[in-house]
Write a protein that holds these residues in place. Structure first.
Motif, PDB file in Angstrom:
ATOM      1  N   TYR A 180      12.201-121.667  -3.993  1.00 18.12           N
ATOM      2  CA  TYR A 180      12.317-120.367  -3.600  1.00 18.12           C
ATOM      3  C   TYR A 180      13.562-119.514  -3.477  1.00 18.12           C
ATOM      4  O   TYR A 180      13.578-118.428  -3.858  1.00 18.12           O
ATOM      5  CB  TYR A 180      11.364-119.916  -2.364  1.00 18.12           C
ATOM      6  CG  TYR A 180      11.124-118.548  -1.972  1.00 18.12           C
ATOM      7  CD1 TYR A 180      10.544-117.531  -3.028  1.00 18.12           C
ATOM      8  CD2 TYR A 180      11.599-117.812  -0.779  1.00 18.12           C
ATOM      9  CE1 TYR A 180      10.349-116.251  -2.666  1.00 18.12           C
ATOM     10  CE2 TYR A 180      11.334-116.620  -0.928  1.00 18.12           C
ATOM     11  CZ  TYR A 180      10.786-115.628  -1.680  1.00 18.12           C
ATOM     12  OH  TYR A 180      10.623-114.488  -1.496  1.00 18.12           O
ATOM     13  N   ILE A 184      14.727-118.812  -6.695  1.00 14.00           N
ATOM     14  CA  ILE A 184      14.044-117.845  -7.387  1.00 14.00           C
ATOM     15  C   ILE A 184      14.933-116.476  -6.908  1.00 14.00           C
ATOM     16  O   ILE A 184      14.864-115.232  -7.697  1.00 14.00           O
ATOM     17  CB  ILE A 184      12.403-117.636  -6.976  1.00 14.00           C
ATOM     18  CG1 ILE A 184      11.756-118.911  -7.815  1.00 14.00           C
ATOM     19  CG2 ILE A 184      11.589-116.285  -7.231  1.00 14.00           C
ATOM     20  CD1 ILE A 184      10.243-118.925  -7.009  1.00 14.00           C
ATOM     21  N   MET A 200      -0.757-115.861  -9.797  1.00 19.87           N
ATOM     22  CA  MET A 200      -0.199-117.117 -10.408  1.00 19.87           C
ATOM     23  C   MET A 200      -1.150-118.157 -10.542  1.00 19.87           C
ATOM     24  O   MET A 200      -1.954-118.362  -9.505  1.00 19.87           O
ATOM     25  CB  MET A 200       0.868-117.443  -9.545  1.00 19.87           C
ATOM     26  CG  MET A 200       2.260-116.663  -9.525  1.00 19.87           C
ATOM     27  SD  MET A 200       3.745-117.518  -9.482  1.00 19.87           S
ATOM     28  CE  MET A 200       3.608-118.825  -8.126  1.00 19.87           C
ATOM     29  N   TYR A 246       5.766-123.950   0.361  1.00 22.63           N
ATOM     30  CA  TYR A 246       7.060-124.279   1.023  1.00 22.63           C
ATOM     31  C   TYR A 246       7.486-125.420   1.699  1.00 22.63           C
ATOM     32  O   TYR A 246       7.479-125.607   3.056  1.00 22.63           O
ATOM     33  CB  TYR A 246       7.403-122.930   1.817  1.00 22.63           C
ATOM     34  CG  TYR A 246       7.153-121.547   1.172  1.00 22.63           C
ATOM     35  CD1 TYR A 246       8.288-120.850   0.381  1.00 22.63           C
ATOM     36  CD2 TYR A 246       5.931-121.023   1.205  1.00 22.63           C
ATOM     37  CE1 TYR A 246       7.886-120.044  -0.148  1.00 22.63           C
ATOM     38  CE2 TYR A 246       5.690-119.708   0.306  1.00 22.63           C
ATOM     39  CZ  TYR A 246       6.735-119.030  -0.161  1.00 22.63           C
ATOM     40  OH  TYR A 246       6.517-118.059  -1.037  1.00 22.63           O
ATOM     41  N   SER A 280       7.907-108.716   1.599  1.00 15.20           N
ATOM     42  CA  SER A 280       6.857-108.372   0.962  1.00 15.20           C
ATOM     43  C   SER A 280       5.524-109.616   0.882  1.00 15.20           C
ATOM     44  O   SER A 280       4.816-109.644   0.006  1.00 15.20           O
ATOM     45  CB  SER A 280       6.953-107.730  -0.609  1.00 15.20           C
ATOM     46  OG  SER A 280       5.661-107.191  -0.761  1.00 15.20           O
ATOM     47  N   THR A 281       5.915-110.474   2.134  1.00  7.91           N
ATOM     48  CA  THR A 281       5.070-111.544   2.126  1.00  7.91           C
ATOM     49  C   THR A 281       3.414-110.845   2.536  1.00  7.91           C
ATOM     50  O   THR A 281       2.681-111.756   2.001  1.00  7.91           O
ATOM     51  CB  THR A 281       5.343-112.320   3.485  1.00  7.91           C
ATOM     52  OG1 THR A 281       6.829-112.765   3.030  1.00  7.91           O
ATOM     53  CG2 THR A 281       4.330-113.776   3.349  1.00  7.91           C
TER      54      THR A 281
END
Ligand code: AVJ
Length: 329
Positions: A50, A53, A256, A42, A166-167
């Motif tokens: 982001y 996204i 990822m 970030y 949902s971090t």
């Protein structure tokens, strides 16, 4: 100074130093299985990617979470109560927070914590001018490390931590429990946690969410290498790496990776880092929970799940947790 400026508090700055970034990058790239911490996605461009996204068709979480929030907002704010100190971990663009703030007029202070300083400054200013009377105390920090919360200027009745998006999914199981324990300590007696938790679902849906057609997620992943080039004097050639994301059902997580397309040597300053063809850098995990697993995790960390809201398809959940009154946490 107008009244907005008067309420516009200085950012409490615990931004990780470049040295710390370098140390973490080097230690990750020296491992037998290379990895990089996902929190470094970030930077300014990464935050922009982001946000892109979040507007993709395939990436269901933000849309779903926002719909859940909107559908149940009355019940949510009733549980949060009046005169709470609201602390948000990783506020990003604050879109979800605004849903809360729109319906929570009686809040003592709002403390947004984020690693991205420019975005934090912008949203703090926006919130201060939009919500008359709201006390905003922004903190720039890597909230997985040490930092001090600003002392509240007004008395509040209780602390509510907001941790959406949902971090929590980015944490491996043991760090996830440790982090929730840390939040339980921050909450203190009578405190609560409002958290967004992504749920297990058809792996094909998950696969598409992290492999979008436009390649925005790929660009987001590769941007980490660009950031390392810029900030740590690296020479990663982005064309020599490929975004690879897949769902690992045994571990209930998206992984990822950035896969090296050839044998190559990358330099970071004076350092040489060899890559074999097909070797990967693991850049992010995104764990998916079922409701029982998460209830257990919460209990282990000192929280009791008081209320769960989900969408029709049970793709995402927003959960209200209260600190259990045992003193062993
Ligand atoms: C920010 C943790 C919600 O795990 O889904 C989106 C970040 N990574 N696409 C996630 C992300 C790839 C994300 N969270």
């Amino acid at each position: 100074m107008d009244s907005n400026e008067a309420r516009q508090n200085q950012i409490h700055d615990f931004k990780p130093a470049r040295d710390h970034f370098r140390t973490e990058v080097l230690s990750g790239l020296r491992k037998a299985h290379k990895e990089l911490p996902s929190k470094y996605f970030y930077d300014e461009h990464g935050s922009y990617l982001y946000e892109r996204i979040c507007s993709l068709d395939e990436y269901y979480p933000p849309r779903t979470e926002i719909a859940i929030m909107k559908a149940h907002i009355k019940e949510i704010v009733k549980l949060l109560g009046t005169n709470a100190h609201l602390i948000e971990y990783g506020c990003g663009n604050c879109v979800k927070t605004r849903i809360l703030l729109d319906h929570l007029p009686d809040i003592a202070t709002y403390v947004p914590i984020d690693i991205s300083v420019k975005q934090l400054r912008r949203v703090s200013q926006e919130l201060t001018s939009h919500y008359a009377g709201l006390e905003v105390s922004p903190v720039c920090a890597d909230y997985t490390g040490d930092f001090k919360l600003p002392a509240p200027k007004r008395p509040g009745d209780r602390i509510v931590v907001y941790f959406p998006g949902s971090t929590i999914g980015n944490f491996d199981p043991i760090p996830a429990r440790n982090f929730l324990e840390h939040i339980a300590r921050v909450c203190g007696p009578g405190g609560a946690l409002l958290i967004g938790v992504d749920l297990k679902k058809d792996p094909n849906v998950l696969h598409r969410a992290y492999n979008d057609r436009e390649g925005v997620t790929a660009a987001f992943n590769l941007n980490l290498l660009e950031r390392i080039n810029r900030e740590l004097n690296g020479d990663f050639k982005l064309d020599n790496f490929q975004h690879y994301a897949f769902y690992n059902p045994r571990e209930s997580r998206i992984e990822m990776h950035l896969v090296s397309l050839r044998d190559q040597i990358v330099h970071l300053g004076d350092l040489s880092i060899p890559f074999a063809k097909d070797e990967s850098i693991w850049t992010e995990s995104s764990y998916k929970y079922n409701l029982d697993d998460f209830k257990q995790l919460a209990a282990d960390a000192g929280f009791q799940v008081e209320k769960v809201w989900t969408d029709e398809r049970q793709w995402f959940s927003v959960q209200y947790l209260v600190k259990t009154t045992s003193d062993n946490v």
